[in-house]
Design an enzyme around this catalytic site. Structure first.
Site, PDB file in Angstrom:
ATOM      1  CG  ASP A   1      -1.569   1.345   1.119  1.00  0.00           C
ATOM      2  OD1 ASP A   1      -2.550   1.327   0.006  1.00  0.00           O
ATOM      3  OD2 ASP A   1      -3.028   0.859   2.295  1.00  0.00           O
TER       4      ASP A   1
ATOM      5  CG  HIS B   1       0.989   2.017  -9.155  1.00  0.00           C
ATOM      6  ND1 HIS B   1       0.349   1.429  -7.570  1.00  0.00           N
ATOM      7  CD2 HIS B   1      -0.703   2.462  -9.665  1.00  0.00           C
ATOM      8  CE1 HIS B   1      -0.791   1.846  -7.521  1.00  0.00           C
ATOM      9  NE2 HIS B   1      -1.176   2.726  -8.766  1.00  0.00           N
TER      10      HIS B   1
ATOM     11  CG  LEU C   1       9.571 -16.680  -3.765  1.00  0.00           C
ATOM     12  CD1 LEU C   1       9.102 -17.207  -2.263  1.00  0.00           C
ATOM     13  CD2 LEU C   1      10.610 -15.682  -4.376  1.00  0.00           C
TER      14      LEU C   1
HETATM   15  C1  FPP Z   1      -2.118  -0.198  -3.325  1.00  0.00           C
HETATM   16  O1  FPP Z   1      -1.574   1.699  -3.652  1.00  0.00           O
HETATM   17  C2  FPP Z   1      -1.221  -0.523  -4.488  1.00  0.00           C
HETATM   18  C3  FPP Z   1      -1.989  -1.502  -5.200  1.00  0.00           C
HETATM   19  C4  FPP Z   1      -3.265  -0.824  -5.420  1.00  0.00           C
HETATM   20  C5  FPP Z   1      -1.216  -2.021  -6.502  1.00  0.00           C
HETATM   21  C6  FPP Z   1      -0.284  -2.808  -6.352  1.00  0.00           C
HETATM   22  C7  FPP Z   1       0.721  -3.496  -6.962  1.00  0.00           C
HETATM   23  C8  FPP Z   1       2.085  -2.993  -7.220  1.00  0.00           C
HETATM   24  C9  FPP Z   1       3.266  -3.116  -6.422  1.00  0.00           C
HETATM   25  C10 FPP Z   1       2.567  -2.055  -8.561  1.00  0.00           C
HETATM   26  C11 FPP Z   1       2.327  -3.499  -9.581  1.00  0.00           C
HETATM   27  C12 FPP Z   1       2.827  -4.658  -9.939  1.00  0.00           C
HETATM   28  C13 FPP Z   1       3.237  -5.571 -10.651  1.00  0.00           C
HETATM   29  C14 FPP Z   1       3.889  -6.679 -10.333  1.00  0.00           C
HETATM   30  C15 FPP Z   1       2.751  -4.932 -12.022  1.00  0.00           C
HETATM   31  P1  FPP Z   1      -2.401   2.506  -3.430  1.00  0.00           P
HETATM   32  O2  FPP Z   1      -2.189   2.827  -4.816  1.00  0.00           O
HETATM   33  O3  FPP Z   1      -3.145   2.178  -3.048  1.00  0.00           O
HETATM   34  O4  FPP Z   1      -1.304   3.023  -3.035  1.00  0.00           O
HETATM   35  P2  FPP Z   1      -2.304   4.604  -2.017  1.00  0.00           P
HETATM   36  O5  FPP Z   1      -2.695   4.214  -0.479  1.00  0.00           O
HETATM   37  O6  FPP Z   1      -1.381   6.200  -1.154  1.00  0.00           O
HETATM   38  O7  FPP Z   1      -3.070   5.614  -3.170  1.00  0.00           O
END
Ligand code: FPP
Length: 251
Positions: free
Chosen positions: A25, A42, A136
């Site tokens: 997050d 991201h 893994l």
């Molecule tokens: C949360 O941050 C993250 C996600 C919804 C997606 C997780 C994705 C990644 C780590 C990158 C993509 C990975 C691959 C393998 C393609 P948020 O957007 O909710 O953050 P915020 O709460 O600060 O808005």
């Protein structure tokens, strides 16, 4: 592996988790705080995954689950959803070779049927091409939500029993379903329970993530945004885990 301020030797190899699940997050906040578009968060977040793979391989931690896209994430703007799946597609292209070289198996939990055919094909071939890898297992949770998973599993279990039983002994057979039999209908049927669940970026909730599998997981919350989550932060989470006394309901 390079040197870290928290040496790997400070961890007890006998007390490492087998399955770590992460709610990644804070990508959006990381980007906005730098005046960047959210997708840059991201992108940096996806890069951070390499550090995780390095540490898990070095420590022989065999299972890692990553919450990449939840059933609720469809509420995001279309542009961000498209960019996330494009990033996933690049990520697979870039990493398949690395996965094969390092004996990393890729699996997916979630209903990928709403994704584009191109992404589904890419995921399915990456899963097939890494299926025999054993060092893994990285479980990409995509269009995943625990309630949907459990409900689907319940329906599948009953339907499969219904197909094979006569009407008279159906009730008795359904009553006999054990927890371990039921688990065979979950996406995670080949994975052990989650030992350690990490959530970054300050939120302290489970957000419909691996609820069945995390029944006895130790929880670790950190204010660090996912794109800043470094090898030292992973060690910190593991050290903290090793201080916990796990009782599984006993005294
Ligand atoms: C949360 O941050 C993250 C996600 C919804 C997606 C997780 C994705 C990644 C780590 C990158 C993509 C990975 C691959 C393998 C393609 P948020 O957007 O909710 O953050 P915020 O709460 O600060 O808005």
């Amino acid at each position: 592996m390079p040197e870290h301020s928290l040496p790997i030797q400070s961890l007890d190899p006998e007390k490492l988790p087998r399955h770590v699940a992460i709610i990644l997050d804070g990508n959006g906040r990381w980007a906005t705080s730098r005046g960047l578009p959210r997708i840059e968060g991201h992108r940096k977040g996806a890069e951070q995954l390499h550090d995780l793979f390095d540490v898990f391989l070095a420590l022989n931690i065999p299972f890692l689950s990553l919450y990449i896209f939840s059933t609720e994430n469809w509420k995001r703007p279309r542009q961000e959803i498209d960019a996330l799946f494009q990033l996933l597609s690049f990520f697979i292209d870039e990493n398949l070779k690395i996965f094969k070289k390092n004996k990393i198996r890729m699996i997916v939990s979630g209903d990928i049927s709403p994704l584009s055919n191109a992404i589904q094909n890419k995921l399915n071939s990456a899963i097939a091409e890494t299926a025999k890898n054993y060092l893994l297992t990285v479980n990409f949770c995509l269009n995943y939500g625990s309630r949907a998973e459990i409900l689907r599993a319940a329906k599948d279990a009953i339907l499969s029993i219904h197909k094979n039983q006569t009407a008279q002994d159906l009730t008795e057979r359904i009553e006999s379903i054990s927890e371990s039999e039921f688990e065979q209908y979950l996406y995670t049927k080949d994975l052990p329970d989650v030992d350690l669940l990490i959530r970054t970026a300050g939120e302290q909730r489970l957000s419909n993530y691996l609820l069945w599998q995390s029944a006895y997981a130790e929880l670790f919350f950190t204010p660090v945004f996912w794109p800043d989550f470094s090898k030292d932060d992973i060690f910190q989470a593991l050290l903290d885990y090793q201080k916990r006394i796990r009782k599984f309901g006993s005294i």
